[in-house]
Each structure stands twice: as C-alpha cells, then as structure tokens.
Write an enzyme that holds these catalytic residues in place. Sequence first.
Site, PDB file in Angstrom:
ATOM      1  N   ASP A  43     -30.294 -88.661 -82.709  1.00 30.14           N
ATOM      2  CA  ASP A  43     -30.416 -87.387 -83.436  1.00 30.14           C
ATOM      3  C   ASP A  43     -29.072 -86.991 -84.063  1.00 30.14           C
ATOM      4  O   ASP A  43     -28.985 -85.995 -84.774  1.00 30.14           O
ATOM      5  CB  ASP A  43     -30.999 -86.273 -82.550  1.00 30.14           C
ATOM      6  CG  ASP A  43     -30.145 -85.961 -81.329  1.00 30.14           C
ATOM      7  OD1 ASP A  43     -29.123 -86.642 -81.107  1.00 30.14           O
ATOM      8  OD2 ASP A  43     -30.518 -85.018 -80.590  1.00 30.14           O
ATOM      9  N   SER A  44     -28.029 -87.810 -83.824  1.00 33.50           N
ATOM     10  CA  SER A  44     -26.763 -87.643 -84.540  1.00 33.50           C
ATOM     11  C   SER A  44     -26.983 -87.747 -86.046  1.00 33.50           C
ATOM     12  O   SER A  44     -26.149 -87.294 -86.833  1.00 33.50           O
ATOM     13  CB  SER A  44     -25.735 -88.687 -84.088  1.00 33.50           C
ATOM     14  OG  SER A  44     -26.274 -89.989 -84.176  1.00 33.50           O
ATOM     15  N   ASP A  72     -34.566 -91.165 -80.185  1.00 36.57           N
ATOM     16  CA  ASP A  72     -33.873 -90.051 -79.519  1.00 36.57           C
ATOM     17  C   ASP A  72     -34.746 -88.798 -79.614  1.00 36.57           C
ATOM     18  O   ASP A  72     -34.966 -88.274 -80.722  1.00 36.57           O
ATOM     19  CB  ASP A  72     -32.536 -89.831 -80.247  1.00 36.57           C
ATOM     20  CG  ASP A  72     -31.479 -89.226 -79.356  1.00 36.57           C
ATOM     21  OD1 ASP A  72     -31.744 -89.006 -78.165  1.00 36.57           O
ATOM     22  OD2 ASP A  72     -30.371 -88.978 -79.878  1.00 36.57           O
ATOM     23  N   GLU A  94     -31.912 -86.330 -72.985  1.00 37.20           N
ATOM     24  CA  GLU A  94     -30.652 -85.817 -72.431  1.00 37.20           C
ATOM     25  C   GLU A  94     -30.932 -84.975 -71.188  1.00 37.20           C
ATOM     26  O   GLU A  94     -31.836 -84.131 -71.194  1.00 37.20           O
ATOM     27  CB  GLU A  94     -29.925 -84.957 -73.480  1.00 37.20           C
ATOM     28  CG  GLU A  94     -29.384 -85.766 -74.644  1.00 37.20           C
ATOM     29  CD  GLU A  94     -28.564 -84.933 -75.634  1.00 37.20           C
ATOM     30  OE1 GLU A  94     -28.193 -83.787 -75.308  1.00 37.20           O
ATOM     31  OE2 GLU A  94     -28.305 -85.450 -76.727  1.00 37.20           O
ATOM     32  N   GLU A 151     -22.093 -90.325 -71.763  1.00 39.12           N
ATOM     33  CA  GLU A 151     -21.236 -89.929 -72.903  1.00 39.12           C
ATOM     34  C   GLU A 151     -20.107 -88.993 -72.462  1.00 39.12           C
ATOM     35  O   GLU A 151     -20.314 -88.090 -71.640  1.00 39.12           O
ATOM     36  CB  GLU A 151     -22.087 -89.228 -73.971  1.00 39.12           C
ATOM     37  CG  GLU A 151     -21.251 -88.761 -75.167  1.00 39.12           C
ATOM     38  CD  GLU A 151     -22.038 -88.329 -76.382  1.00 39.12           C
ATOM     39  OE1 GLU A 151     -23.287 -88.391 -76.350  1.00 39.12           O
ATOM     40  OE2 GLU A 151     -21.402 -87.934 -77.377  1.00 39.12           O
TER      41      GLU A 151
HETATM   42  O1  KIV Z   1     -27.599 -89.197 -81.188  1.00 39.31           O
HETATM   43  C1  KIV Z   1     -26.850 -90.149 -80.913  1.00 39.31           C
HETATM   44  O2  KIV Z   1     -26.372 -90.880 -81.783  1.00 39.31           O
HETATM   45  C2  KIV Z   1     -26.553 -90.377 -79.502  1.00 39.31           C
HETATM   46  C3  KIV Z   1     -25.419 -91.291 -79.185  1.00 39.31           C
HETATM   47  C4  KIV Z   1     -24.166 -90.525 -79.280  1.00 39.31           C
HETATM   48  C5  KIV Z   1     -25.588 -91.929 -77.864  1.00 39.31           C
HETATM   49  O3  KIV Z   1     -27.176 -89.811 -78.659  1.00 39.31           O
END
Ligand code: KIV
Length: 270
Positions: A51-52, A90, A121, A188
């Site tokens: 979700d980044s 994610d 998470e 993380e």
């Molecule tokens: O959203 C993402 O890219 C992540 C990574 C930082 C592990 O959760």
Amino acid sequence: MSSYSQKNTKKVTVSTIKGMKSIEPITMVTAYDTLFAKLFNQSVEIILVGDSLNMSFSGKPDTLSANMELMIYHTRAVCNGANRPLIVFDMPFGSYTTKDRALKNATRVYRETDAQAVKIEGGRKRAKIIKTLTKNSVAVMGHIGLMPQFVRSEGGYKVKGKNEKNIKELVEDAKAIEDAGAFAMVIEGVKCEAAKAITEAVSIPTIGIGAGVDTDGQVLVWSDMFGFFEDFRPKFAKQYLDGAKLIRDALDVYVDEVKTKAFPSKEYTY
Ligand code: KIV
C-alpha cells in the site's frame, strides 16, 4: 544478471518461502504495475503489492487512504507481469478491522486477483483476525514493528525495539502471528537486536525492512531502491540506481532533439 537469477525459473509458493528459513535469504520487492513486475519476475522470490503505492504512485502523504479497489487494480496489473514470484496483496487500512470484514475482503482478493497471499499489519491484537483468514485457507503474511498504517494514531514513523520491554512485546507479537497460522512476517523499522530476537523466536521466515541483517530475508520498496521516489529517503533504503536522474537526463535529450528537429531522423520515419 547474477547466476542466482538465471537459475530461477520455478514458481514460488508459500511452501517455498517457509522452507527457506535459515537456508537461504529471501528477496522481496514491491511492484505496482505490469512493466516493473515483468522486470522483477525472474529475480526475486516475492513481489509485494504494497500500500506504499498510495504514496509513491498516487502522491498521497501516507498509506491510509488506499482502498480495496486501488489495491486490486494494481495487484491485477502486477499479476499480469509476473508469474514466478509469490505475489502478496497488502490489505489496505480499514479493510481488516473485524474478522468478518477481513474474511470478506481477503476472499475478494483471491476471487478478483491471482495474488497468493495477503499481508496484515499488527501483532497480538490482530492474531484472531489472522487466524480467521488462515482457517479459511487464506495465506497470511504478518507485519510488525514500525507499521505505516499506524502513522496517524502514533504521530509519526517510530523505530521500535529500543529497549528490553519492547523487544519482549515484539517477540510476543511475532509468536502470536505464527500461532495464528501466518506463513511469514515483515519486520519493519526495528533495532537489529530486536529483529534477531524475533527471528530466533519463530519458526516462520522474517523479512526485514530497516531491521538489520539477521532476518530471514529483506524487502525494499522499488521506488526507493531505484531512486524514483525523491520526497524522502529512509536510512535503511539503499539506492541501487539513480532512476530519477536517468529519466530526467534522457528526457532532456528527447526535448532537445525535438526542439532542434534532430528527432525523428530518417531512421525513425516511415
Ligand atoms: O507497503 C509496503 O510497501 C510495505 C513494505 C514497506 C513492507 O508494507
């Protein structure tokens, strides 16, 4: 291309990843589209549709406004480009607040994309939700330590595992995730001593980002590692390419050639 990449042709599954703990470091990168997924297909074991993407791809200040539609759209694109790595979806903020909601949304991921697992998470507090998913045949990757979806409630991105008490809590989180049936977990933004303690405490692989060298694998966000995301660069994000500079330099050449009518030359003309 490394010799490792050349021999990599077999489809990676959840079992492959579980079997790599303490045997061979696991490589994971994020991808958000078909083009980059194709580039990564032969080289890494896992592609995370993180979700980044809400920040680096959509320009938002954090990950919290990503939703199921956005994540499904990008995951489909990634699945169109990569058929060898394990693809992990994610779960966006708010999509797994209850067991029912989590199951409904994770079922949707399996129905509407070819992703093989979802990432969630949270530690002990999310263990029941993870268990509901794994009991219903959804493969889950956990995510503990610094959790970007908590950025607003915690008032920033805070490195974890700085004292014995917190290391103990993180180990308990990791064990709860393992007991709930997760096949792996991301750790993380934690001190390397904490990541080591967690990795030694669980029998499933840990994949670190900003967690030192003692985890079972590493993950980086593609736009950080290849130098395309310039808004900020976390300490852990080693830059393997100056992507933004390469693009700008090439674009300058194109603009110059168009302005001077050097492009298109005969070679590029019917
Ligand atoms: O959203 C993402 O890219 C992540 C990574 C930082 C592990 O959760």
